[in-house]
Design a protein around this motif. Structure first.
Motif, short mmCIF file in Angstrom:
data_model
loop_
_atom_site.label_atom_id
_atom_site.label_comp_id
_atom_site.label_asym_id
_atom_site.label_seq_id
_atom_site.Cartn_x
_atom_site.Cartn_y
_atom_site.Cartn_z
N ASP A 432 72.21 101.19 -2.03
CA ASP A 432 72.38 100.12 -1.05
C ASP A 432 73.56 99.23 -1.42
O ASP A 432 74.27 98.72 -0.55
N GLY A 433 73.77 99.04 -2.71
CA GLY A 433 74.90 98.24 -3.15
C GLY A 433 76.22 98.91 -2.82
O GLY A 433 77.21 98.24 -2.48
N LEU A 434 76.25 100.25 -2.86
CA LEU A 434 77.49 100.96 -2.54
C LEU A 434 77.83 100.83 -1.06
O LEU A 434 79.00 100.86 -0.67
N ILE A 435 76.82 100.70 -0.23
CA ILE A 435 77.06 100.47 1.20
C ILE A 435 77.80 99.16 1.39
O ILE A 435 78.72 99.04 2.21
N THR A 436 77.41 98.15 0.61
CA THR A 436 78.12 96.86 0.66
C THR A 436 79.55 97.01 0.18
O THR A 436 80.50 96.49 0.78
N LEU A 437 79.73 97.73 -0.91
CA LEU A 437 81.07 97.91 -1.47
C LEU A 437 82.00 98.64 -0.50
O LEU A 437 83.21 98.42 -0.52
N SER A 438 81.44 99.51 0.32
CA SER A 438 82.27 100.29 1.25
C SER A 438 82.99 99.40 2.25
O SER A 438 83.92 99.85 2.92
N LYS A 439 82.58 98.14 2.35
CA LYS A 439 83.21 97.21 3.30
C LYS A 439 84.40 96.47 2.68
O LYS A 439 85.10 95.75 3.39
N ILE A 440 84.60 96.66 1.37
CA ILE A 440 85.74 96.00 0.71
C ILE A 440 86.93 96.95 0.76
O ILE A 440 87.21 97.70 -0.19
N SER A 441 87.62 96.94 1.85
CA SER A 441 88.68 97.92 2.11
C SER A 441 89.87 97.80 1.17
O SER A 441 90.67 98.73 1.04
N SER A 442 90.01 96.65 0.50
CA SER A 442 91.16 96.43 -0.39
C SER A 442 90.99 97.08 -1.75
O SER A 442 91.95 97.15 -2.53
N LEU A 443 89.78 97.56 -2.08
CA LEU A 443 89.52 98.11 -3.41
C LEU A 443 90.41 99.31 -3.75
O LEU A 443 90.52 100.24 -2.96
N LYS A 444 90.99 99.27 -4.95
CA LYS A 444 91.79 100.39 -5.45
C LYS A 444 91.21 100.97 -6.73
O LYS A 444 91.35 102.17 -6.99
N ILE A 445 90.56 100.13 -7.53
CA ILE A 445 89.99 100.56 -8.81
C ILE A 445 88.52 100.17 -8.83
O ILE A 445 88.18 98.99 -8.67
N LEU A 446 87.64 101.16 -9.04
CA LEU A 446 86.20 100.90 -9.03
C LEU A 446 85.54 101.66 -10.18
O LEU A 446 85.69 102.87 -10.32
N ASP A 447 84.80 100.93 -11.01
CA ASP A 447 84.08 101.53 -12.14
C ASP A 447 82.58 101.38 -11.92
O ASP A 447 82.05 100.27 -11.91
N LEU A 448 81.91 102.51 -11.71
CA LEU A 448 80.46 102.55 -11.52
C LEU A 448 79.78 103.32 -12.64
O LEU A 448 78.67 103.81 -12.49
N GLY A 449 80.46 103.44 -13.77
CA GLY A 449 79.95 104.22 -14.88
C GLY A 449 78.57 103.79 -15.34
O GLY A 449 78.27 102.60 -15.43
N HIS A 450 77.72 104.77 -15.60
CA HIS A 450 76.39 104.54 -16.15
C HIS A 450 75.49 103.69 -15.26
O HIS A 450 74.57 103.03 -15.76
N CYS A 451 75.75 103.69 -13.97
CA CYS A 451 74.83 103.09 -13.00
C CYS A 451 73.84 104.19 -12.63
O CYS A 451 74.09 105.00 -11.71
N GLN A 452 72.74 104.23 -13.32
CA GLN A 452 71.85 105.39 -13.28
C GLN A 452 71.14 105.59 -11.95
O GLN A 452 70.63 106.69 -11.68
N GLU A 453 71.07 104.57 -11.11
CA GLU A 453 70.35 104.68 -9.84
C GLU A 453 71.21 105.25 -8.72
O GLU A 453 70.73 105.49 -7.61
N ILE A 454 72.49 105.45 -8.97
CA ILE A 454 73.40 105.95 -7.94
C ILE A 454 73.27 107.48 -7.85
O ILE A 454 73.24 108.17 -8.85
N ASN A 455 73.21 107.98 -6.61
CA ASN A 455 73.13 109.43 -6.40
C ASN A 455 74.09 109.85 -5.29
O ASN A 455 74.96 109.08 -4.87
N ASN A 456 73.94 111.06 -4.80
CA ASN A 456 74.86 111.62 -3.81
C ASN A 456 74.95 110.78 -2.54
O ASN A 456 76.02 110.63 -1.95
N SER A 457 73.84 110.22 -2.09
CA SER A 457 73.83 109.42 -0.86
C SER A 457 74.74 108.21 -0.99
O SER A 457 75.42 107.81 -0.03
N GLY A 458 74.76 107.61 -2.17
CA GLY A 458 75.62 106.46 -2.39
C GLY A 458 77.09 106.82 -2.29
O GLY A 458 77.90 106.05 -1.76
N LEU A 459 77.45 108.01 -2.77
CA LEU A 459 78.85 108.42 -2.72
C LEU A 459 79.32 108.63 -1.29
O LEU A 459 80.51 108.47 -1.00
N MET A 460 78.41 108.96 -0.40
CA MET A 460 78.79 109.12 1.00
C MET A 460 79.34 107.81 1.56
O MET A 460 80.28 107.80 2.34
#
Length: 559
Positions: A432-460
C-alpha cells in the motif's frame, strides 16, 4: 568561396600523421581524416569507453587518429612499459595507472615510459607501486606540466627517500598520498619549496604527527588539507595546522586523540568553509564554542562526536552554515534540534542515528524551510511523519530504519522536487505504501532494500515512476519473476539492485533485456539464475555490469 572549398579539400587529404592519401574515386579515403575532423567526431561521441572502443575498431588509421588525440587515459591494457607513451598518446593530459595493468608498469620502467608527455597534468599511480624505486620516483620530475599527483596506497616495503624529490615539482597544485605508510613529518619538511601547492591528502598516513605541516606555510594558496585517520595527529600537531591561515577545508575525521584544546587552535582560520571532525570522540561542546566565530564556515561534520544540545546552541549564530552532519550524536534531543532552526542558510542536515529525537523534534526540523537534503536514518522514536508536509523544497530524504507506516508516506506527496528517497529497512512498509510512492513522479532514486513485506503486487505500482533511474530491492525476498516483469517497464533504469532476491529465475532475468539504459545490476545471492541466463542478458545489454555472487561480470571491456 570556391577558394575556401578547395583549401578545405586539400587539408582533408592530410591524415593525423601528416601523410597524403588519395583514393582513385574521390581523392580522399574515409579512413584518412584530418585531425580536426577526428577531434570533432570524438567530441560529439563524448569520449565514452564504449564509443572510443568502437571508433578504434573501424580501421588502423582511425585507431591511430583516436590515440593521438586522447587526453584522459585509464587503461586496462597497455603495450610494454618500455614503449614511450609520448609516441602513442602525445596529447595525453591525464593518466591513471590502475591496479589491473600488467606488472611491468609498476616497475621503474613504467614510470620512465611517462617521460616526454609534455602535456601531462594529472597522474595517478594508485596502489601496487611497492616495486618502484626512488630512482623511478625521481623520473617524475621531468613532467614539468604536472599539476596533480596521486600516490594513494603506494606502500613500499622499506622507507622511501623518493618522496623527497617531490619538492622539486614546484608546479604541483594537488598532491594525494593517502595510506602511504612511509610518509612522515620529515617528508613534509621537504615541501617547503612547493609554493604552488593548493591541496594535500594525507589520509591514513599513520606516521604523521602534524609538526611537519609548518613547511606548508610557504604556499600562499594552500587551501585544502586532509588528515583523516592520521592516528598520531595530536593537539600539538594542530598548532601547525592553525598557522596555515589560507586553509578553507580541513578534514580531521577519526583523529581520535585530538581534543578541544587542539580544535581551539583552528579558530585562527578565518576563511575556513569546510571542517570535518567526524569520529573524534574527545570533541565536546567546548570545541563548537571555539569556532562558532568563524562566520565563513559552510559545512560542519560531527559524526559520533560527544556533543550535546548546548553545543548546538553555540552554532546558532553561524549564519553561513549550509550543511551539518550530526549522525550518531545520540546526546542530541528535541531541544537541540530547535537550535538548528536558527541557521538561515541550512540546506543539508544529517540526524541519522540520533535516536533521542522524537515527534517534537521532527516538528522543529520541519520549520527549516531551506532544507534540500534531510537524513533521519535510525531515528526509531519518531512515529508521526506528518510534519514533513511542510518541507516542500526537499530533493533528498532518508528514512532508513524508521518506523514509518504506509499512511506516513503521504506526507511526501507535497514535495514536488523529491528525487532521492531511502526507505531501506523500514519494517512497517507494505505494498500500500508503494501505491503512494507511485504518485511521486519526480523520483529518480529509490531504495526499498530489506522491506520484507513488499511483493510482486507492490512492484506493479512502481511502473508509474517513469523517471526512476536507480532502484534497490536488495533483500526483498518475496519478489519473483512476476515482479521483475513489471520492472521491465521502467525504461529509464540505469542501476538495479536485486541482491538476495532468491526467488528470481532465468525467465525473470530475461525480461530485463529490454532495459537498454541499464548499466549496473546486482544479482548477489540470486542462486536460481544460471550463467547461461546472465550470458544471454549481457549479449543484449553491452553496457551492463553485473554483480553476481560477489563476482563482477562485464559485458563490455573498454580501452
Amino acid at each position: 568561396m570556391r577558394g575556401n572549398h578547395d583549401q578545405l579539400q586539400n587539408n582533408a587529404i592530410n591524415d593525423v600523421g601528416g601523410r597524403n592519401f588519395q583514393s582513385k574515386r574521390s581523392g580522399v579515403e574515409r579512413s584518412h581524416l584530418p585531425e580536426l575532423i577526428f577531434h570533432t567526431m570524438l567530441g560529439h561521441l563524448g569520449w565514452s569507453h564504449t564509443n572510443s572502443s568502437n571508433f578504434r575498431l573501424v580501421c588502423k588509421d582511425w585507431c591511430r587518429g583516436h590515440d593521438l588525440l586522447v587526453e584522459n587515459l585509464q587503461p586496462k591494457k597497455l603495450p610494454s612499459a618500455h614503449a614511450p607513451l609520448r609516441e602513442l598518446f602525445p596529447n595525453m593530459s591525464a593518466f591513471s595507472m590502475l591496479p589491473f595493468l600488467d606488472w611491468d608498469w609498476y616497475l621503474d620502467s613504467g614510470v620512465v615510459a611517462l617521460q616526454g608527455l609534455v602535456k601531462l597534468k594529472h597522474l595517478a599511480l594508485i596502489g601496487r607501486c611497492m616495486r618502484i624505486s626512488d630512482q623511478g620516483l625521481a623520473s617524475l620530475c621531468s613532467l614539468t606540466s604536472l599539476t596533480s599527483l596521486n600516490l594513494n596506497n603506494c606502500s613500499w616495503k622499506e622507507p622511501s627517500m623518493g618522496f623527497h624529490v617531490l619538492y622539486t615539482m614546484k608546479g604541483l597544485h594537488h598532491l594525494s598520498m593517502s595510506a602511504c605508510q612511509w610518509v612522515s613529518d620529515d617528508t613534509l619538511l621537504c615541501f617547503d619549496e612547493m609554493t604552488s601547492l593548493v591541496s594535500l591528502n594525507l589520509e591514513a598516513c599513520e606516521n604523521i604527527t602534524g609538526t611537519g605541516l609548518s613547511a606548508l606555510s610557504c604556499a600562499p594558496g594552500f587551501t585544502s588539507l586532509n588528515l583523516s585517520s592520521c592516528l598520531q595527529i595530536s593537539d600539538t600537531g594542530l598548532a601547525s595546522v592553525g598557522a596555515l591561515t589560507p586553509l578553507k577545508s580541513v578534514n580531521l575525521g577519526s583523529c581520535g586523540i585530538v581534543t578541544d584544546t587542539g580544535v581551539k587552535q583552528l579558530s585562527n582560520l578565518a576563511g575556513l568553509t569546510d571542517l570535518n571532525l567526524s569520529r573524534c570522540g574527545r570533541i565536546t561542546d567546548e570545541s563548537l564554542s571555539s569556532f562558532s566565530c568563524i562566520i565563513s564556515l559552510a559545512s560542519l561534520k560531527l559524526e559520533n562526536a560527544n556533543i550535546t544540545n548546548m553545543g548546538l546552541g553555540a552554532l546558532s549564530a553561524m549564519s553561513g552554515l549550509s550543511a551539518i552532519d550530526l549522525k550518531g550524536c545520540n546526546r542530541v534531543n528535541d531541544e537541540g534540534v530547535h537550535f538548528l532552526t536558527m541557521l538561515p542558510s541550512l540546506t543539508s542536515c544529517n540526524l541519522g542515528m540520533c535516536w533521542r529525537i522524537m515527534d517534537v523534534g521532527l516538528k522543529e526540523v520541519s520549520k527549516i524551510t531551506t532544507l534540500l537534503d534531510l537524513d533521519l536514518s535510525g531515528c526509531t522514536n519518531i512515529g508521526d511523519f506528518s510534519p514533513l508536509r511542510k518541507m516542500k523544497r526537499l530533493t533528498s530524504i532518508s528514512l532508513r530504519g524508521c518506523h514509518v507506516q504506509d499512511d506516513g508516506l503521504e506526507a511526501l506527496l507535497t514535495m514536488p522536487v523529491l528525487t532521492n528517497l531511502n526507505l531501506c529497512e523500514c519494517p512497517l512498509l507494505t505494498n500500500d505504501g508503494l501505491i503512494t510512492l507511485s504518485k511521486i513522479s519526480s523520483l529518480k532514486i529509490l531504495d526499498l532494500g530489506h522491506c520484507q513485506e513488499i511483493n510482486n503486487s507492490g512492484l506493479m505500482a512502481l511502473c508509474e515512476l517513469e523517471s526512476l533511474t536507480n532502484l534497490s530491492l536488495n533483500g526483498c525476498c518475496q519478489i519473483s519473476d512476476e515482479g521483475i516483469q513489471y520492472l521491465s517497464l521502467l525504461t529509464s533504469l540505469s542501476s538495479l539492485d536485486l541482491g538476495v532476491c532468491c526467488k528470481i529465475k532465468d525467465s525473470g532475468l530475461e525480461s530485463l533485456s529490454v532495459l537498454t539504459s541499464l548499466t549496473k545490476l546486482n544479482l548477489h545471492g540470486c542462486w536460481l539464475i544460471t550463467p547461461k541466463a546472465i550470458s544471454n542478458l549481457l549479449s543484449k545489454c553491452a553496457l551492463l555490469n553485473i554483480m553476481n555472487a560477489g563476482l563482477r561480470v562485464r559485458g563490455h571491456n573498454p580501452l
